[in-house]
Design an enzyme around this catalytic site. Structure first.
Site, PDB file in Angstrom:
ATOM      1  N   GLY A   1       0.810  -1.214   0.000  1.00  0.00           N
ATOM      2  CA  GLY A   1       0.000   0.000   0.000  1.00  0.00           C
ATOM      3  C   GLY A   1       0.842   1.261   0.000  1.00  0.00           C
TER       4      GLY A   1
ATOM      5  N   HIS B   1      35.199   7.047   2.712  1.00  0.00           N
ATOM      6  CA  HIS B   1      34.623   8.381   2.928  1.00  0.00           C
ATOM      7  C   HIS B   1      34.703   9.195   1.629  1.00  0.00           C
ATOM      8  CE1 HIS B   1      33.730  12.213   4.860  1.00  0.00           C
ATOM      9  NE2 HIS B   1      34.760  12.729   4.184  1.00  0.00           N
TER      10      HIS B   1
END
Length: 480
Positions: A194, A452
């Site tokens: 849904g 990073h």
């Protein structure tokens, strides 16, 4: 002798076709029975619900609608000016159908390359591992096998207050085929299906109201994560009404008139379309003869043991027709396990390490136990969380909402729960699955070097936070 096989699989969805391919790879003479027929009424279509009217087409629409929403609303603040952005629903549907056709056709190629015999028709298990196949013309033929794998999947649940009419009141399959964007869309059920379908059409301009009978939003999800997701969905314009029990739906003057009740009383709402997404049930219609020896419960689920064996010798069942979550990847893993067990190996599926994903934006993904489950079980645990708002890559991508949450056993530090709401949660959760599969501790992740800048650094920081050592957020003060 040509009609006798080592393995016959009934159903060519993500459980069935994977089981068939694996069995053939292990040297077993294998056939796969599938009744799905193309729109021309002739050709067989493989892939089951997942590839044809489930996982794949819905993700295609989610991806396209997300790109449209980003282009329409989020690009200008990043310096990208895109005026008068329009959506061509017809082309979107063509794109979706093209992806489905390519993937389902690929399975046919895999069957051929692995030596799997594909049988077109409805398969029914008879006594003594015989399989009766009825073709599209009603003709039947019986095959024999040393082993039979039942993998027929599931179908949408229909509720009495809102019977499907295929036009105004539709199931999840019908919601993938709208020819235009409904002005007002109602969705019954705030579960995975849904929320995903509601998100697609809301992004494209529909005014979406989701009615959910339960009082708790996403009760199967860790509630810190679920509450964060709910706030974000509401900010996006999804009107999610909890504790709303639907009492009726009637089509009048090309509108669906819905009645429902909640704690405030009785209500009425009008929608151009209504999607009923209250769950799925096993598709076991006319699958078993009375003397097949396979037992089912009152809901149609087939009884199996931990290794997916039924009570009938040589008969196995996998995927949505048995206990456990109705997930394509769970069905595939069970299919591989069963094929290998038939070949004499002893694999097992680790049901504690099966990930769950909701492909909304933000995505929601988790594996293992939630805080609520651990509290109910009386287990002691430590928690580490890290928000994407403190992650440089998430900020650069304009997707800095949500968090990563890691739960570890208080005594052993072993990871018992891994939860994500935010960008690429469906990919990030795999790190938690791998860690839990190998019995990793939170410290193991904390000692691992993450690149990073990446979204995955949030996993590193959440793991550090379990021990009160996060670097890029303030840590909770330890109780003295």
């Amino acid at each position: 002798m040509s009609d006798k096989y080592d393995v016959i699989v009934i159903g060519a969805g993500p459980g069935g076709y994977v089981a068939a391919i694996k069995a053939a790879q292990l040297g077993l003479k294998t056939a796969c029975v599938e009744s799905w027929t193309a729109e021309d009424g002739k050709a067989q279509v493989l892939g089951g619900t997942c590839l044809n009217v489930g996982c794949i087409p819905s993700k295609a629409l989610l991806e396209i609608s997300h790109k449209f929403e980003e282009t329409s609303h989020d690009y200008e603040m990043q310096g990208i000016i895109a005026k008068d952005v329009k959506m061509d629903i017809g082309k979107m549907m063509e794109r979706k159908s093209g992806i489905v056709k390519q993937l389902t056709g690929g399975i046919a190629g895999l069957f051929k390359s692995n030596g799997v015999t594909s049988i077109h028709g409805h398969g029914k298990l008879l006594a003594n591992r015989k399989v009766e196949v009825t073709d599209k013309d009603g003709k039947t033929k019986t095959y024999e096998a040393e082993n039979v794998i039942l993998a027929t999947g599931s179908k949408p649940i229909q509720i009495p207050p809102a019977p499907f009419d295929g036009d105004y009141i539709v199931d999840s399959e019908g919601a993938l085929e709208f020819s235009d964007v409904p002005k007002r869309l109602g969705v019954i059920g705030a579960g995975v299906i849904g929320l995903e379908l509601g998100s697609v059409w809301a992004r494209l301009g529909a005014e979406v109201t989701v009615l959910e009978a339960q009082d708790t939003f996403l009760p199967m999800v860790d509630q810190q994560v679920a509450k964060d997701a709910l706030k974000q969905f509401q900010k996006q314009g999804l009107n999610i009404v909890m504790g709303a029990r639907m009492t009726g739906a009637e089509v009048k003057r090309k509108l669906v008139n819905v009645t429902y009740e909640d704690s405030k009383g009785k209500h009425e709402a009008k929608f151009d379309k209504l999607i009923v997404a209250v769950g799925r049930r096993p598709y076991t219609d006319n699958l078993l003869s009375e003397d097949a020896g396979v037992q089912m419960d009152e809901r149609g689920f087939i009884f199996v043991d931990d290794n997916c064996k039924t009570e009938a010798p040589g008969v196995w069942a996998i995927g949505d027709v048995v206990r456990g979550p109705m997930l394509a990847h769970k069905a595939s893993e069970e299919g591989i396990m069963v094929a290998e067990r038939i070949a004499g190996h002893k694999p097992q599926v680790n049901y504690d390490c099966i990930p769950n994903v909701i492909y909304t934006s933000p995505e929601v993904a988790w594996v293992g136990k939630s805080e609520e489950q651990l509290k109910a079980e009386g287990e002691e645990y430590n928690v580490g969380t890290f928000p994407f708002a403190a992650n440089g890559r998430a900020m650069a991508a304009n997707s800095a909402s949500g968090l990563v949450k890691i739960i570890a056993d208080a005594k052993t530090d072993r990871i018992v729960g891994f939860h994500v709401v935010g960008p690429q949660a469906s990919e990030i959760v795999a790190q938690g699955v791998i860690a839990m599969e190998f019995g990793s501790s939170a410290e193991d992740l904390a000692l691992t070097c993450f690149a990073h800048p990446t979204l995955s650094e949030s996993v590193h920081e959440a793991a550090l936070a379990v021990g009160g050592g996060a670097i890029h957020i303030a840590n909770r003060r330890k109780k003295k």
